[in-house]
Design a protein around this motif. Structure first.
Motif, PDB file in Angstrom:
ATOM      1  N   VAL A   1       1.781  23.176  -5.526  1.00 21.05           N
ATOM      2  CA  VAL A   1       1.639  22.289  -4.375  1.00 21.05           C
ATOM      3  C   VAL A   1       0.464  21.366  -4.636  1.00 21.05           C
ATOM      4  CG1 VAL A   1       1.205  22.121  -1.907  1.00 21.05           C
ATOM      5  CG2 VAL A   1       2.658  23.925  -2.774  1.00 21.05           C
ATOM      6  N   LEU A   2       0.734  20.072  -4.702  1.00 19.96           N
ATOM      7  CA  LEU A   2      -0.330  19.102  -4.933  1.00 19.96           C
ATOM      8  C   LEU A   2      -1.113  18.934  -3.656  1.00 19.96           C
ATOM      9  CD1 LEU A   2       1.550  16.341  -6.900  1.00 19.96           C
ATOM     10  CD2 LEU A   2      -0.004  18.052  -7.795  1.00 19.96           C
ATOM     11  N   ARG A   3      -2.426  18.829  -3.786  1.00 22.07           N
ATOM     12  CA  ARG A   3      -3.229  18.576  -2.602  1.00 22.07           C
ATOM     13  C   ARG A   3      -3.307  17.080  -2.350  1.00 22.07           C
ATOM     14  NH1 ARG A   3      -8.252  20.530  -4.575  1.00 22.07           N
ATOM     15  NH2 ARG A   3      -7.097  20.353  -6.504  1.00 22.07           N
ATOM     16  N   GLY A   4      -3.522  16.726  -1.099  1.00 18.69           N
ATOM     17  CA  GLY A   4      -3.808  15.339  -0.773  1.00 18.69           C
ATOM     18  C   GLY A   4      -2.627  14.404  -0.935  1.00 18.69           C
ATOM     19  N   ASP A   5      -2.923  13.118  -0.804  1.00 20.51           N
ATOM     20  CA  ASP A   5      -1.900  12.083  -0.851  1.00 20.51           C
ATOM     21  C   ASP A   5      -2.079  11.219  -2.093  1.00 20.51           C
ATOM     22  OD1 ASP A   5      -0.514  12.482   1.691  1.00 20.51           O
ATOM     23  OD2 ASP A   5      -2.463  12.024   2.580  1.00 20.51           O
ATOM     24  N   VAL A   6      -1.071  10.391  -2.340  1.00 19.75           N
ATOM     25  CA  VAL A   6      -1.152   9.429  -3.435  1.00 19.75           C
ATOM     26  C   VAL A   6      -2.265   8.428  -3.116  1.00 19.75           C
ATOM     27  CG1 VAL A   6       0.142   7.714  -4.743  1.00 19.75           C
ATOM     28  CG2 VAL A   6       1.322   9.672  -3.768  1.00 19.75           C
ATOM     29  N   PRO A   7      -3.184   8.157  -4.059  1.00 18.24           N
ATOM     30  CA  PRO A   7      -4.240   7.179  -3.775  1.00 18.24           C
ATOM     31  C   PRO A   7      -3.662   5.784  -3.578  1.00 18.24           C
ATOM     32  CG  PRO A   7      -4.700   8.393  -5.804  1.00 18.24           C
ATOM     33  CD  PRO A   7      -3.310   8.733  -5.387  1.00 18.24           C
ATOM     34  N   SER A   8      -4.456   4.908  -2.999  1.00 18.33           N
ATOM     35  CA  SER A   8      -3.975   3.549  -2.719  1.00 18.33           C
ATOM     36  C   SER A   8      -3.842   2.736  -4.005  1.00 18.33           C
ATOM     37  CB  SER A   8      -4.962   2.864  -1.778  1.00 18.33           C
ATOM     38  OG  SER A   8      -4.831   1.473  -1.896  1.00 18.33           O
ATOM     39  N   PRO A   9      -2.737   2.004  -4.162  1.00 16.74           N
ATOM     40  CA  PRO A   9      -2.582   1.163  -5.352  1.00 16.74           C
ATOM     41  C   PRO A   9      -3.456  -0.091  -5.301  1.00 16.74           C
ATOM     42  CG  PRO A   9      -0.649   1.004  -3.937  1.00 16.74           C
ATOM     43  CD  PRO A   9      -1.556   2.009  -3.312  1.00 16.74           C
ATOM     44  N   ILE A  10      -4.226  -0.271  -4.218  1.00 18.48           N
ATOM     45  CA  ILE A  10      -5.148  -1.412  -4.166  1.00 18.48           C
ATOM     46  C   ILE A  10      -6.363  -1.113  -5.040  1.00 18.48           C
ATOM     47  CG2 ILE A  10      -6.589  -2.830  -2.651  1.00 18.48           C
ATOM     48  CD1 ILE A  10      -4.593  -2.057  -0.389  1.00 18.48           C
ATOM     49  N   ASN A  11      -6.857   0.120  -4.945  1.00 18.86           N
ATOM     50  CA  ASN A  11      -7.950   0.551  -5.810  1.00 18.86           C
ATOM     51  C   ASN A  11      -7.528   1.801  -6.555  1.00 18.86           C
ATOM     52  OD1 ASN A  11     -10.108  -1.309  -5.246  1.00 18.86           O
ATOM     53  ND2 ASN A  11     -10.106  -0.426  -3.179  1.00 18.86           N
TER      54      ASN A  11
END
Lengths: 329, 353
Positions: B273-283
């Motif tokens: 189970v991956l923690r957290g969300d996908v980071p923003s593709p802006i940064n």
């Protein structure tokens, strides 16, 4: 006595083009603390069943008949003021679209607190600190800061966690989850399913899980109700449904689902089993078995006489003329 | 010709973000950031990943429905990414697309027959009305639509049948490549199986190449020859179907596969189970873009971006520091070993007793 008893529920909608028979005589029970999955394709009546339980189907245009008994009380006879006391308090609800079911102009803490202030008469401050506890419980980091954020500042997975926090705020005895993970990505879906399982163990609510995803059913459910064209066609323990499906529709559905790991068994690409044809229109009364038009085994009998839902094996109900009876002797 | 049908080299698409009072550019969404792959004739390549990973943008850039920022797209060895709209037009015959939503991708005011006839007329593929009608009925047979559907409007059909209309329209100009952008995602299970089988049958009959863009790994495993996995605008792993599903190497691919619920309650799997969300593709994060969620992250991941490298002598390419054995010095050997050991834990699960 079961926590929830749905008895020959009928929900029909009057439209200018005629009556749409969305739910046509569905009966099943949910015991205290049990997870029951209601499975079927779009238009089979699974969401309308949930909305009917919660009294969220406006009458008219709908006409609801039958009985929905929650802890012994028939919800269809209750006045709206009594239903309001029940919704969000004894029965929690999680919808599919976390974005459209949260209010975009209110902070999430206030939306969680609303239920608590209404049903448990908490003060504004007490509601907020309880909201922080709930956000912690559903695994949102920095709950103290998040409670003052707006829905647009949260990701899809976080919003669904907020929805779960709202649904669980008053420790409901029954949680209705309508496609809770359909709008989410698989890795986020895995997180939310883990969370729901964990919370169920801790809080002991019964769950009615509405989904079309048989993978989710296999992971979550103890019992499964399969619906087709507004009718229940099969009901059994989850293990039974997957290992020993009896209704041709259930078999077709299981065959049509692509399974991960198929390339390990066949090196060539494989064709999926199809269910030929289309779901019948719900605008016309259906004579005979609703699945007869698509069923490989259909006979004259199926086209003329609708099969009753019968117990064909212990705790295994099927609505099919040709399902085998298997009782240990 | 022996080369690949389509080649994509280092494709990039950065969408400008406008903000402030005068709408000046304040940043870029790095939707696609250096993607390369090839598709051969008659082959299916699947592009998989979660929402926002840039897989649809890749498809749209190939067709120039979105103008790419950088990179090259070659059809039969000829560059098509810098052609003028007029010069590109005849080549559009050869690449067609089927969209996800069969409700909004068909003109509700046109009859089904006219929708399918439009590309035939536009590309001048028929000489007279009768010929157009013949071709349209041929296409409708091909996608198993009843002939009487020709005179009806899209709203009279179910989602599955509308998707058949979309496929017939894509087949009309006789393309070499069809891009299927989540073409079956909006359909119900039983109908999905019908459309997936239809696509596979059409591919065998016509020798079509397919770029199958999807988030549904189980469907992909059924239809594809090769798979490319995308994460935050980059391909993290690409290989043939069997290798990818039997021995996925990138930690993201493994997590993605383990997250798919299996419709069999008797199978128990160890889920990553991956923690957290996908980071923003802006940064996007520096180094490996997956390092913020990777369970096996170690120092080099935070600074150096791994490139796609072959594993041994196979055609499996992986962008992960853990898989590129020679890339780091001996000091990391021990760390690598422990990480690799936990990485190779059984994935597909075992039957319970």
């Amino acid at each position: 006595m079961a926590l929830l008893e749905i008895d020959r529920l009928q929900t029909h909608f009057g439209t200018p083009d005629g009556v749409v028979r969305a739910v046509e005589g569905v009966s099943f029970n949910i015991e205290e603390g049990e997870t029951v999955a209601v499975v079927g394709e779009s238009g089979c009546g699974k969401s309308v069943t949930a909305m009917s339980i919660l009294g969220l189907v406006p009458q008219p245009p709908a006409r609801i008949a039958g009985a929905i008994r929650f802890a012994g009380r028939n919800l269809l006879d209750l006045p709206e003021s009594e239903m309001r006391k029940l919704r969000g308090n004894d029965i929690g609800m999680i919808f599919q679209e976390p974005m459209s079911s949260l209010n975009p102009v209110l902070m999430v803490g206030r939306q969680i607190g609303e239920t608590l202030r209404l049903h448990q008469r908490l003060s504004r401050r007490a509601a907020e600190s309880r909201a922080i506890e709930l956000l912690d419980l559903v695994g949102i980091p920095e709950a103290r800061r998040r409670v003052r954020e707006y829905p647009y500042q949260l990701s899809g997975g976080m919003r669904q966690r907020v929805m779960i926090a709202i649904a669980l705020a008053c420790n409901p005895r029954l949680l209705i989850a309508d496609e809770p993970t359909t709008a989410l990505d698989v890795t986020i879906q895995a997180q939310i399913l883990d969370l729901m399982r964990d919370l169920k163990h801790r809080l002991g609510s019964a769950i009615m899980l509405i989904t079309h995803d048989l993978g989710v059913v296999a992971e979550m459910a103890e019992r499964v109700v399969v619906m087709y064209a507004g009718r229940k066609v099969e009901e059994a323990a989850a293990g039974d449904i997957f290992a020993n499906p009896q209704h041709p529709y259930t078999r077709g559905l299981l065959g049509a689902v692509p399974k991960l790991g198929c390339s390990l068994e066949h090196s060539e690409r494989s064709t999926l089993a199809e269910i030929p044809g289309l779901v019948p229109s719900l605008r016309k009364p259906i004579v005979g078995c609703a699945f007869a038009g698509r069923c490989p085994k259909a006979t004259q009998l199926c086209r003329e006489l609708a099969p009753a839902v019968e117990e064909k094996a212990p705790h295994h109900q099927v609505a099919c003329h040709f399902a085998e009876r298997k009782f240990p002797t | 010709m022996s080369g690949p049908l389509l080649e994509v080299r280092n494709l990039k698409k950065h969408f400008p973000l406008q903000g402030g009072l005068f709408g000046s550019v304040t940043g870029y969404v790095h939707a696609v950031d250096g993607v390369s792959f090839t598709i051969n004739r008659g082959e299916t390549l699947s592009l998989v990943g979660e929402s926002g990973c840039g897989k649809s943008t890749v498809g749209r850039c190939i067709l120039r429905l979105t103008e790419p920022t950088a990179g090259e797209v070659l059809l039969d060895g000829q560059r098509i990414d810098h052609l003028s709209p007029g010069a590109l037009r005849p080549l559009r015959q050869r690449i067609q697309i089927v969209f996800q939503d069969p409700f909004s991708s068909l003109n509700p005011r046109m009859r089904v027959g006219d929708i399918i006839a439009e590309p035939i007329i536009n590309f001048g593929l028929a000489n007279n009305k009768n010929e157009v009608e013949d071709r349209v009925s041929g296409l409708m047979d091909r996608v198993r639509l009843p002939r009487d559907a020709m005179r009806r409007h899209p709203h009279e059909f179910s989602g599955g049948q509308r998707q058949r209309v979309g496929i017939a329209r894509a087949l009309a100009p006789g393309p070499d490549l069809i891009i299927c952008d989540e073409a079956v995602s909006a359909l119900d299970v039983s109908v999905k199986a019908q459309i997936v089988n239809l696509l596979a049958a059409l591919q065998d009959e016509l020798g079509l190449a397919l770029l199958f863009i999807s988030h549904d790994l189980a469907i992909v495993e059924h239809v594809t020859h090769r798979v490319a996995v995308m994460y935050l605008g980059k391909i993290v792993e690409i290989s043939d179907r069997r290798t990818l599903f039997a021995s996925p190497q990138h930690p993201y691919t493994r997590a993605l596969l383990s997250a798919v619920p299996v419709p069999d309650p008797s199978v128990r799997r160890d889920r990553i189970v991956l923690r957290g969300d996908v980071p923003s593709p802006i940064n996007p994060p520096p180094g490996c873009r997956f390092h913020t969620r990777c369970p096996f992250v170690f120092d080099p991941c935070r600074t150096a971006a791994p490139s796609l490298r072959p594993i041994g002598k196979t055609e499996q390419l992986v962008a992960c520091h853990l898989s590129s054995d020679a890339a780091f010095g001996q000091s990391n050997a021990a760390q690598l070993q422990t990480a690799a050991a936990s990485k190779n834990a059984p994935l597909h699960g075992q039957k319970r007793d």
